[in-house]
Scaffold this active site. Structure first.
Site, mmCIF file in Angstrom:
data_model
loop_
_atom_site.group_PDB
_atom_site.id
_atom_site.type_symbol
_atom_site.label_atom_id
_atom_site.label_comp_id
_atom_site.label_asym_id
_atom_site.label_seq_id
_atom_site.Cartn_x
_atom_site.Cartn_y
_atom_site.Cartn_z
ATOM 1 N N HIS A 39 0.817 -1.213 0.000
ATOM 2 C CA HIS A 39 0.000 0.000 0.000
ATOM 3 C C HIS A 39 0.853 1.267 0.000
ATOM 4 C CE1 HIS A 39 0.273 -0.151 4.549
ATOM 5 N NE2 HIS A 39 0.303 1.155 4.365
ATOM 6 N N ASP A 67 -0.108 -7.674 1.527
ATOM 7 C CA ASP A 67 0.402 -6.298 1.512
ATOM 8 C C ASP A 67 1.932 -6.300 1.515
ATOM 9 O OD1 ASP A 67 0.464 -3.562 1.568
ATOM 10 O OD2 ASP A 67 -0.183 -3.367 3.656
ATOM 11 N N SER A 111 4.193 1.734 8.263
ATOM 12 C CA SER A 111 3.911 0.674 7.304
ATOM 13 C C SER A 111 5.154 0.304 6.495
ATOM 14 C CB SER A 111 2.818 1.115 6.333
ATOM 15 O OG SER A 111 1.604 1.324 7.005
#
Length: 214
Positions: free
Chosen positions: A30, A74, A173
């Protein structure tokens, strides 16, 4: 640890990543944006350390089964435009073998330049690290936050005890979930509730979800 800078029309956003080959960084899918730069040997974003290496990204390789809605798979590889110079400050972190996994109860660490709290809009200028526990899948599956309906026990780890009040957050992230000296997962998503709820990390591509490390 790699600092992944994302240049957008609205300013700069941050992701983490980690070097698995001298020309390859692993991060979250992402974080896939057009203008990415990887920096190594970064501690304080406000300072330019003499040993810092800033390398453009040549190619973005997201997981072919990445789902933008559920954030399942992801995972993304970033091929660097040139090889990183390995040194005492820049090294590679190993991925687990196919037979290796991580058991609930294991203490691992996550690091990044993400936000320190839900009340703070800006991420940390300084790289920070925190220890988190790997939890049983049911802890995330029973979480009342609706985003956990996408939790996939075969590809995701649940980590971060809400009782401790410490976890990853926005901007972290793509950073590694390090157990021992191995990257067992990648910081992906979690609840925005306060106090912090467990976060989710996709398991490293080579790991086997059915096995545990001793």
């Amino acid at each position: 640890m790699a600092y992944v800078k994302i240049a957008t029309s609205r300013g700069v956003k941050t992701c983490g990543g980690f070097l698995i080959r001298d020309d390859m960084v692993l991060t979250a899918a992402h974080c896939n944006k057009e203008h990415l730069t990887v920096s190594l040997v970064v501690h304080d974003l406000r300072l330019w350390e003499w040993s810092r290496q800033e390398i453009p990204v040549r190619r973005r390789i997201p997981h072919p089964q990445y789902d933008i809605n559920s954030l399942n798979n992801d995972v993304m590889l970033l091929q660097l435009a040139r090889r990183a110079r390995l040194s005492e400050w820049v090294g590679l972190i190993p991925l687990p073998s196919a037979w290796q996994g991580v058991c609930p109860g294991a203490m691992c660490s996550i690091a990044g330049w993400g936000r320190m709290s839900a009340r703070r809009a800006k991420g940390s200028d300084v790289l920070r690290e925190v220890d988190v526990a790997v939890l049983e899948d049911y802890v995330c599956l029973r979480n009342p936050d609706h985003i956990y309906r996408y939790y996939n026990t075969s590809t995701i780890l649940c980590a971060g005890d809400p009782k401790e009040g410490k976890d990853s957050f926005k901007g972290d992230s793509g950073g590694p979930l390090v157990c021992g000296k191995t990257a067992q997962g990648i910081v992906s998503w979690g609840s925005l509730n306060s106090p912090p709820s467990p976060g989710c990390t996709p398991e490293s591509p080579d790991s086997s979800p059915g096995s545990c490390r001793p």
